[in-house]
Design a protein around this motif. Structure first.
Motif, mmCIF file in Angstrom:
data_model
loop_
_atom_site.group_PDB
_atom_site.id
_atom_site.type_symbol
_atom_site.label_atom_id
_atom_site.label_comp_id
_atom_site.label_asym_id
_atom_site.label_seq_id
_atom_site.Cartn_x
_atom_site.Cartn_y
_atom_site.Cartn_z
ATOM 1 N N GLU A 81 -10.591 -32.677 22.454
ATOM 2 C CA GLU A 81 -9.531 -32.527 23.457
ATOM 3 C C GLU A 81 -10.059 -31.861 24.733
ATOM 4 O O GLU A 81 -9.668 -32.236 25.837
ATOM 5 N N ASN A 82 -10.931 -30.893 24.602
ATOM 6 C CA ASN A 82 -11.470 -30.189 25.769
ATOM 7 C C ASN A 82 -12.972 -29.914 25.708
ATOM 8 O O ASN A 82 -13.584 -29.596 26.729
ATOM 9 N N LYS A 85 -15.762 -31.542 28.046
ATOM 10 C CA LYS A 85 -15.528 -31.563 29.497
ATOM 11 C C LYS A 85 -16.592 -30.734 30.213
ATOM 12 O O LYS A 85 -17.291 -29.921 29.610
ATOM 13 N N HIS A 118 -15.272 -37.433 25.758
ATOM 14 C CA HIS A 118 -14.264 -37.250 26.829
ATOM 15 C C HIS A 118 -14.539 -35.910 27.498
ATOM 16 O O HIS A 118 -14.503 -34.894 26.808
ATOM 17 N N GLN A 124 -10.627 -32.512 37.392
ATOM 18 C CA GLN A 124 -10.133 -31.266 36.778
ATOM 19 C C GLN A 124 -11.161 -30.722 35.792
ATOM 20 O O GLN A 124 -12.052 -31.428 35.347
ATOM 21 N N GLN A 125 -10.945 -29.484 35.379
ATOM 22 C CA GLN A 125 -11.815 -28.835 34.394
ATOM 23 C C GLN A 125 -13.300 -28.961 34.743
ATOM 24 O O GLN A 125 -14.153 -29.157 33.880
ATOM 25 N N GLU A 165 -9.494 -40.435 35.501
ATOM 26 C CA GLU A 165 -8.418 -40.172 36.468
ATOM 27 C C GLU A 165 -8.875 -40.122 37.927
ATOM 28 O O GLU A 165 -8.523 -39.198 38.662
ATOM 29 N N GLN A 241 -4.204 -44.042 28.989
ATOM 30 C CA GLN A 241 -3.840 -42.794 28.302
ATOM 31 C C GLN A 241 -2.504 -42.931 27.587
ATOM 32 O O GLN A 241 -2.331 -42.459 26.479
ATOM 33 N N GLU A 270 -4.830 -41.717 24.806
ATOM 34 C CA GLU A 270 -4.244 -40.368 24.716
ATOM 35 C C GLU A 270 -2.754 -40.464 24.384
ATOM 36 O O GLU A 270 -1.928 -39.719 24.922
ATOM 37 N N TRP A 301 -2.887 -38.099 21.140
ATOM 38 C CA TRP A 301 -3.435 -36.906 21.797
ATOM 39 C C TRP A 301 -2.993 -35.632 21.051
ATOM 40 O O TRP A 301 -2.225 -34.815 21.561
HETATM 41 O O1 G3I Z 1 -9.134 -21.759 25.617
HETATM 42 C C1 G3I Z 1 -8.435 -21.045 26.645
HETATM 43 C C2 G3I Z 1 -7.964 -19.707 26.128
HETATM 44 O O2 G3I Z 1 -9.091 -18.914 25.770
HETATM 45 C C3 G3I Z 1 -7.140 -19.033 27.209
HETATM 46 O O3 G3I Z 1 -6.587 -17.855 26.708
HETATM 47 C C4 G3I Z 1 -6.000 -19.931 27.652
HETATM 48 C C5 G3I Z 1 -5.197 -19.319 28.793
HETATM 49 O O4 G3I Z 1 -4.798 -20.255 29.742
HETATM 50 O O5 G3I Z 1 -6.544 -21.144 28.116
HETATM 51 C C6 G3I Z 1 -7.256 -21.856 27.117
HETATM 52 O O6 G3I Z 1 -7.760 -23.049 27.674
HETATM 53 C C7 G3I Z 1 -6.798 -24.058 27.885
HETATM 54 C C8 G3I Z 1 -7.249 -25.309 27.140
HETATM 55 O O7 G3I Z 1 -6.375 -26.382 27.406
HETATM 56 C C9 G3I Z 1 -7.305 -25.096 25.641
HETATM 57 O O8 G3I Z 1 -6.047 -24.836 25.137
HETATM 58 C C10 G3I Z 1 -6.713 -24.352 29.370
HETATM 59 O O9 G3I Z 1 -6.156 -23.244 30.038
HETATM 60 C C11 G3I Z 1 -5.841 -25.571 29.603
HETATM 61 O O10 G3I Z 1 -5.927 -25.923 30.972
HETATM 62 C C12 G3I Z 1 -6.343 -26.726 28.775
HETATM 63 O O11 G3I Z 1 -5.471 -27.808 28.957
HETATM 64 C C13 G3I Z 1 -5.976 -29.062 28.628
HETATM 65 C C14 G3I Z 1 -5.804 -29.994 29.816
HETATM 66 O O12 G3I Z 1 -6.263 -31.281 29.478
HETATM 67 C C15 G3I Z 1 -6.576 -29.496 31.035
HETATM 68 O O13 G3I Z 1 -6.186 -30.163 32.149
HETATM 69 C C16 G3I Z 1 -5.240 -29.612 27.440
HETATM 70 O O14 G3I Z 1 -5.544 -28.831 26.274
HETATM 71 C C17 G3I Z 1 -5.635 -31.065 27.191
HETATM 72 O O15 G3I Z 1 -4.788 -31.619 26.216
HETATM 73 C C18 G3I Z 1 -5.493 -31.865 28.464
HETATM 74 O O16 G3I Z 1 -5.948 -33.179 28.216
HETATM 75 C C19 G3I Z 1 -5.827 -34.071 29.313
HETATM 76 C C20 G3I Z 1 -6.964 -35.042 29.206
HETATM 77 O O17 G3I Z 1 -8.188 -34.344 29.162
HETATM 78 C C21 G3I Z 1 -6.957 -36.033 30.344
HETATM 79 N N1 G3I Z 1 -5.684 -36.700 30.447
HETATM 80 C C22 G3I Z 1 -4.530 -35.827 30.487
HETATM 81 C C23 G3I Z 1 -4.515 -34.876 29.293
HETATM 82 C C24 G3I Z 1 -3.287 -34.056 29.267
HETATM 83 O O18 G3I Z 1 -3.235 -33.202 30.379
#
Ligand code: G3I
Length: 457
Positions: A81-82, A85, A118, A124-125, A165, A241, A270, A301
């Motif tokens: 999922e992350n 990246k 992925h 992003q990220q 994206e 997605q 997704e 997802w």
């Molecule tokens: O792991 C940290 C944690 O240590 C911290 O305390 C917490 C506080 O914000 O953040 C945690 O990280 C988060 C991570 O997910 C894990 O949970 C990030 O902030 C958060 O931004 C991240 O979000 C992810 C998102 O992409 C980022 O844009 C989602 O899990 C993930 O499902 C989502 O996936 C994306 C695909 O990659 C691309 N398409 C859209 C999809 C949904 O947004």
């Protein structure tokens, strides 16, 4: 000044799918005719249609036995999922960190699941150091990132989301503004060429959202894919997605089909669906994929509603306790319903040989997909068990005169030219009934006439 792409030879993508008989009679009927039997898990039912059913997985949840119980029972493809990246894999420039992603890959290998990578590039990220970069420095950092990450996982990834994206929402049909886009419009094709060089065996995908129907955004992407195919830029698949709020658009299947008609695989990458019509909506997505022969798989997802990024919307197939929801049942029923098997017609016209018999081999098929260019090729071979589980397999191929294997992955090999035998490695010998695993090799010379036979144990 933006980096210029390295000169490339025009890639002749010859896609040749040859199903060879490792299964005789009833076994073959299971593979080629999905209605012959009904699977009892998402992965097994999808495999009966020549497809995969996957889930996005978080490394931090692999210690939860409810989570892994569902994962390993139901899913045969995993997307981190992350963990793959850019911010996760290269937190400081040039310092690569693979611990969490490696954990997921090890889990997949131990459980006979394949991996979708992925994502190699995304606006992003990005790690902070890349976010503040621009121009040639960013372009070179991107190339170095792709080379390292795709190189680290070479041979272990079924398909990479190379670019995620990159198109704008709304009616423009154009690119999204981002630091990567500002390095020059050619950044996407440079990313794809770099990924191909780093892992020639992986399918290379473009992945996006709000592209589920025929609209300005999906048409912008369609035009890019058509252009890439016409110029030999290496692209193999497009990911949709499908973060949906109910039924997919009425032209969902037609949209998948128009991309497939360009000569790429399409995948639902997704999937999650909110709303009261959830069960019907999942079934509609599955049916659309099954109706498109190049729709090779579906990934949801997350596993349980509590794992979803869409907090409070309960868009997944299992509730927070891991129980199957109505959407699970409708998804499984749709997978067990009518639908085409995956077949990839040759783009050029090599002879598709009839299936040779496989005396003595028990219950497996081997299907080869070729990526061929002038002077070499990559062969990906999918081994699928018949109606009984395999405890090991051997695939035999006879190479054309003058062809020599330079490297192989996910199988042990004896020989490098002429008749070559590939045997499973430790992690992919056990293949459940109707399930698949893949291995591959790269070779110089011609891939003409490859016709693998499979023998199971
Ligand atoms: O792991 C940290 C944690 O240590 C911290 O305390 C917490 C506080 O914000 O953040 C945690 O990280 C988060 C991570 O997910 C894990 O949970 C990030 O902030 C958060 O931004 C991240 O979000 C992810 C998102 O992409 C980022 O844009 C989602 O899990 C993930 O499902 C989502 O996936 C994306 C695909 O990659 C691309 N398409 C859209 C999809 C949904 O947004």
């Amino acid at each position: 000044m933006p980096h210029r792409p390295t000169p490339h030879r025009v890639r002749l993508r010859t896609v040749l799918a040859l199903a060879t008989a490792g299964v005789i009679g009833a076994g073959a009927a299971v593979f080629f005719n999905g209605s012959a039997s009904a699977g009892t898990t998402l992965g097994a039912s999808a495999a009966e249609k020549g497809r995969y059913f996957g889930a996005a997985v978080a490394a931090g949840k692999l210690s939860n036995s409810t989570y892994t119980g569902i994962l390993d029972r139901e899913f045969n493809m995993i997307t981190p999922e992350n963990e793959m990246k850019w911010d996760a894999t290269e937190p400081s420039q040039g310092q690569f960190r693979y611990t969490s992603a490696d954990q997921i890959v090890a889990h997949a290998q131990a459980h006979g699941q394949r991996m979708r990578g992925h994502a190699l590039t995304w606006h992003q990220q990005q790690p902070g150091w890349a976010q503040s970069m621009s121009g040639t420095a960013l372009r070179n950092a991107m190339i170095n990132h792709i080379t390292n990450v795709a190189g680290h996982y070479k041979g272990k990834i079924y398909a990479w989301d190379v670019v995620n994206e990159a198109f704008a929402d709304g009616g423009s049909g154009g690119r999204r503004d981002s630091n990567l886009q500002r390095t020059g419009n050619d950044w996407i094709e440079v990313a794809f060429r770099t990924a191909r060089a780093a892992d020639p065996g992986a399918k290379l995908c473009y992945n996006d959202y709000n592209t589920d129907g025929i609209n300005a955004k999906s048409t912008g992407i369609y035009n890019m894919v058509r252009d890439f195919k016409s110029r030999g830029v290496p692209i193999d698949c497009v990911g949709f997605q499908s973060h949906l709020g109910g039924l997919p658009p009425s032209d969902y299947q037609a949209n998948l089909q128009r991309f497939a008609d360009l000569g790429v695989d399409v995948q639902i990458t997704e999937l999650d669906i909110s709303g009261s019509n959830q069960a019907n909506a999942y079934a509609a997505v599955v049916k659309a994929c099954l109706a498109v022969s190049r729709c090779t798989g579906i990934t949801v997802w997350g596993i349980r509603d509590s794992d979803s990024w869409r907090t409070g919307e309960n868009p997944l197939l299992f509730d927070g306790n891991g129980n199957k929801k109505a959407a699970y049942t409708s998804t499984l029923n749709a997978l067990n319903g009518p639908g085409s098997t995956v077949s990839t017609p040759p783009v050029s016209s090599p002879p598709v040989s009839s299936s040779p018999s496989n005396p003595g081999g028990s219950g497996c098929t081997a299907v080869v997909t070729l990526n061929q260019w002038d002077g070499g090729f990559v062969a990906n071979i999918r081994v699928t068990a018949g109606s009984a589980a395999l405890n090991g397999w051997t695939v035999t191929v006879t190479l054309a005169s003058g062809a020599t294997i330079t490297n192989a992955w996910s199988a042990d090999r004896s020989g490098g030219s002429g008749t070559v035998r590939f045997t499973n490695v430790a992690y992919n010998g056990q293949v459940g009934a109707g399930q698949s695993t893949e291995f591959g090799f790269q070779a110089t010379g011609s891939g003409a006439g490859l016709s693998p036979t499979c023998a199971g144990r």
